[in-house]
Design an enzyme around this catalytic site. Structure first.
Site, PDB file in Angstrom:
ATOM      1  N   CYS A 130      77.737 -30.212  16.462  1.00 60.82           N
ATOM      2  CA  CYS A 130      77.149 -31.301  15.674  1.00 60.82           C
ATOM      3  C   CYS A 130      78.133 -31.845  14.635  1.00 60.82           C
ATOM      4  O   CYS A 130      78.251 -33.064  14.475  1.00 60.82           O
ATOM      5  CB  CYS A 130      75.871 -30.832  14.993  1.00 60.82           C
ATOM      6  SG  CYS A 130      74.516 -30.574  16.159  1.00 60.82           S
ATOM      7  N   HIS A 133      80.726 -33.910  16.521  1.00 59.22           N
ATOM      8  CA  HIS A 133      80.098 -35.117  17.054  1.00 59.22           C
ATOM      9  C   HIS A 133      79.904 -36.155  15.945  1.00 59.22           C
ATOM     10  O   HIS A 133      80.260 -37.325  16.108  1.00 59.22           O
ATOM     11  CB  HIS A 133      78.752 -34.717  17.679  1.00 59.22           C
ATOM     12  CG  HIS A 133      77.945 -35.848  18.203  1.00 59.22           C
ATOM     13  ND1 HIS A 133      77.883 -36.156  19.538  1.00 59.22           N
ATOM     14  CD2 HIS A 133      77.134 -36.749  17.582  1.00 59.22           C
ATOM     15  CE1 HIS A 133      77.069 -37.191  19.722  1.00 59.22           C
ATOM     16  NE2 HIS A 133      76.604 -37.566  18.539  1.00 59.22           N
ATOM     17  N   GLU A 134      79.349 -35.728  14.804  1.00 60.08           N
ATOM     18  CA  GLU A 134      79.064 -36.672  13.726  1.00 60.08           C
ATOM     19  C   GLU A 134      80.338 -37.124  13.003  1.00 60.08           C
ATOM     20  O   GLU A 134      80.437 -38.284  12.599  1.00 60.08           O
ATOM     21  CB  GLU A 134      78.050 -36.087  12.744  1.00 60.08           C
ATOM     22  CG  GLU A 134      76.716 -35.668  13.362  1.00 60.08           C
ATOM     23  CD  GLU A 134      75.970 -36.740  14.148  1.00 60.08           C
ATOM     24  OE1 GLU A 134      76.351 -37.931  14.136  1.00 60.08           O
ATOM     25  OE2 GLU A 134      74.978 -36.383  14.810  1.00 60.08           O
ATOM     26  N   ILE A 135      81.313 -36.238  12.857  1.00 60.83           N
ATOM     27  CA  ILE A 135      82.585 -36.653  12.246  1.00 60.83           C
ATOM     28  C   ILE A 135      83.297 -37.648  13.161  1.00 60.83           C
ATOM     29  O   ILE A 135      83.885 -38.626  12.682  1.00 60.83           O
ATOM     30  CB  ILE A 135      83.451 -35.429  11.892  1.00 60.83           C
ATOM     31  CG1 ILE A 135      82.809 -34.667  10.713  1.00 60.83           C
ATOM     32  CG2 ILE A 135      84.886 -35.849  11.551  1.00 60.83           C
ATOM     33  CD1 ILE A 135      83.430 -33.316  10.407  1.00 60.83           C
TER      34      ILE A 135
END
Length: 164
Positions: A130, A133-135
């Site tokens: 996560c 993915h978000e970075i």
């Protein structure tokens, strides 16, 4: 606070780099609350300000249900293991489709909280996925661009069939 509209793929704003947060104020706290409300409404387990069209480096994760939400301001990966693993990923901006993405199995991040205080966190498993993915999203890398061209094209076709 408020559920805000989430950008839907292929909105070009999903490929833009987010800017570093410089002001740690009530507006930032409100945006973080709105991100959480929007995440829960989607539903999902992770969301960034760019998913709402706001180009700020702000992430909210809620992996273990209500009460587990964590907010990360200006997160950055400072270490990643050579060991990798594959995990299914998707996006609140591309609902209904997932595919496996290979990423480092363990990472360490540095981030700020809503007051501007710096922290570091080690992560593995789903939390590591996560964060990465978000970075990526904050860096303008939409998750499907981690797939091979053939897999990406097939996934986009599947997604297009799901859309009204």
């Amino acid at each position: 606070m408020a559920v805000r509209p989430i950008l839907i793929f292929p909105d070009p704003r999903l490929r833009q780099m987010a800017l570093k947060v410089m002001r740690f104020d009530a507006d930032l706290a409100t945006l973080a609350e709105d991100l959480l409300d929007s995440l829960r409404a989607a539903p999902g387990i992770g969301i960034t300000a760019p998913h709402l069209g706001i180009l700020q480096r702000l992430v909210v994760l809620e992996l273990d249900g209500p009460g587990s939400a964590r907010t990360y301001v200006n997160p950055e990966i400072i270490w990643a293991s050579a060991e990798t693993w594959r995990h299914a990923e998707g996006s609140v901006s591309m609902p209904g489709v997932t595919d496996e993405v290979e990423r480092p199995a363990q990472i360490r991040i540095r981030y700020q909280d809503l007051t501007g205080k710096y922290h570091e966190e080690a992560a593995e498993g789903l939390l590591a996925v996560c964060h990465q993915h978000e970075i990526d999203q904050l860096d303008g890398i939409f998750w499907i661009y981690r797939l091979s061209r053939l897999k990406r094209e097939r996934l986009v076709k599947r997604y297009d069939k799901l859309r009204p």
